[in-house]
Design a protein around this motif. Structure first.
Motif, mmCIF file in Angstrom:
data_model
loop_
_atom_site.group_PDB
_atom_site.id
_atom_site.type_symbol
_atom_site.label_atom_id
_atom_site.label_comp_id
_atom_site.label_asym_id
_atom_site.label_seq_id
_atom_site.Cartn_x
_atom_site.Cartn_y
_atom_site.Cartn_z
ATOM 1 N N THR A 36 41.999 -19.041 1.088
ATOM 2 C CA THR A 36 41.568 -20.343 0.581
ATOM 3 C C THR A 36 40.493 -20.188 -0.480
ATOM 4 N N LYS A 123 47.310 -27.692 6.722
ATOM 5 C CA LYS A 123 47.535 -26.294 6.367
ATOM 6 C C LYS A 123 49.011 -26.124 6.020
ATOM 7 N N LEU A 127 47.939 -24.502 -2.626
ATOM 8 C CA LEU A 127 46.548 -24.349 -3.032
ATOM 9 C C LEU A 127 46.193 -25.272 -4.188
#
Length: 218
Positions: A36, A123, A127
């Motif tokens: 992340t 999740k 990104l």
């Protein structure tokens, strides 16, 4: 206590009409935090100031580093993330809190927002969309968010700042994003110990590949 990473910032990495958004990551999976972190720092407007693996660490890191934004998992070893949100609001009333959880948004988003979160991201989300969610939540909190810095301007960034942000070409970053998204879709709880070890190894391998590519390209 797990190590908290803090990076130096070069002011030349951002134009005068924008500021870097300082972010803290709170998740009990170090490999996911690393993925992340690399993903967020593909955008020069975002800088990961520190990391935490538990609610207690998160409270301390937020007090000490005073970030603008927080990516918060709901499944923490010492406290339910929903219970942590009001505590975080007491510590940092202006903090932009983006819940980053494997739980279904249809079931948990409303509860998280009611507790004081600014946004909810599942999740497995790309990104790119995670970056957008963090920036949007920060902007809604009144933070000044500058325009995205095109990669062609990356050559004008000071070397130290360029190494810190580790920007990858779009096609490379997007390919790694897709691999990470697939790995995040796998339900960790449904796997046996052997499979979980392999999943962790795969995530570590992707993180290592991203780092090596960044170092080679820059």
């Amino acid at each position: 206590m797990q190590e908290t990473r803090r990076r130096s910032t070069d002011a030349s990495a951002v134009e005068d009409d924008g500021h870097r958004i300082g972010v803290v990551l709170c998740d009990d999976m170090p490999d996911l935090r690393e993925l992340t972190r690399y993903g967020l720092e593909q955008d020069l407007r975002l800088q990961v100031l520190g990391e935490a693996g538990s609610a207690a660490e998160c409270f301390e890191v937020v007090r000490r580093l005073k970030p603008n934004a927080l990516l918060l998992d709901l499944t923490l070893p010492d406290m339910d993330g929903l219970e942590a949100i009001p505590r975080l609001r007491e510590i940092a009333p202006a903090l932009s809190i983006v819940v980053f959880s494997g739980m279904d948004a249809r079931r948990m988003e409303g509860r998280a927002l009611a507790r004081g979160a600014d946004a909810y991201v599942e999740k497995g989300t790309s990104l790119t969309d995670i970056r957008k969610a963090v920036l949007a939540a920060a902007k809604n909190r009144g933070l000044r968010v500058g325009p995205s810095i095109p990669l062609e301007l990356h050559a004008h960034v000071a070397p130290a700042a360029r190494r810190a942000t580790r920007v990858l070409p779009d096609e490379v970053a997007e390919t790694l994003d897709e691999v990470e998204q697939f790995l995040n879709m796998l339900n960790h709880d449904d796997l046996d110990g052997h499979a979980r070890d392999h999943l962790g190894g795969a995530r570590d391998a992707v993180a290592t590949l991203r780092r090596l590519l960044s170092e080679r390209l820059h």
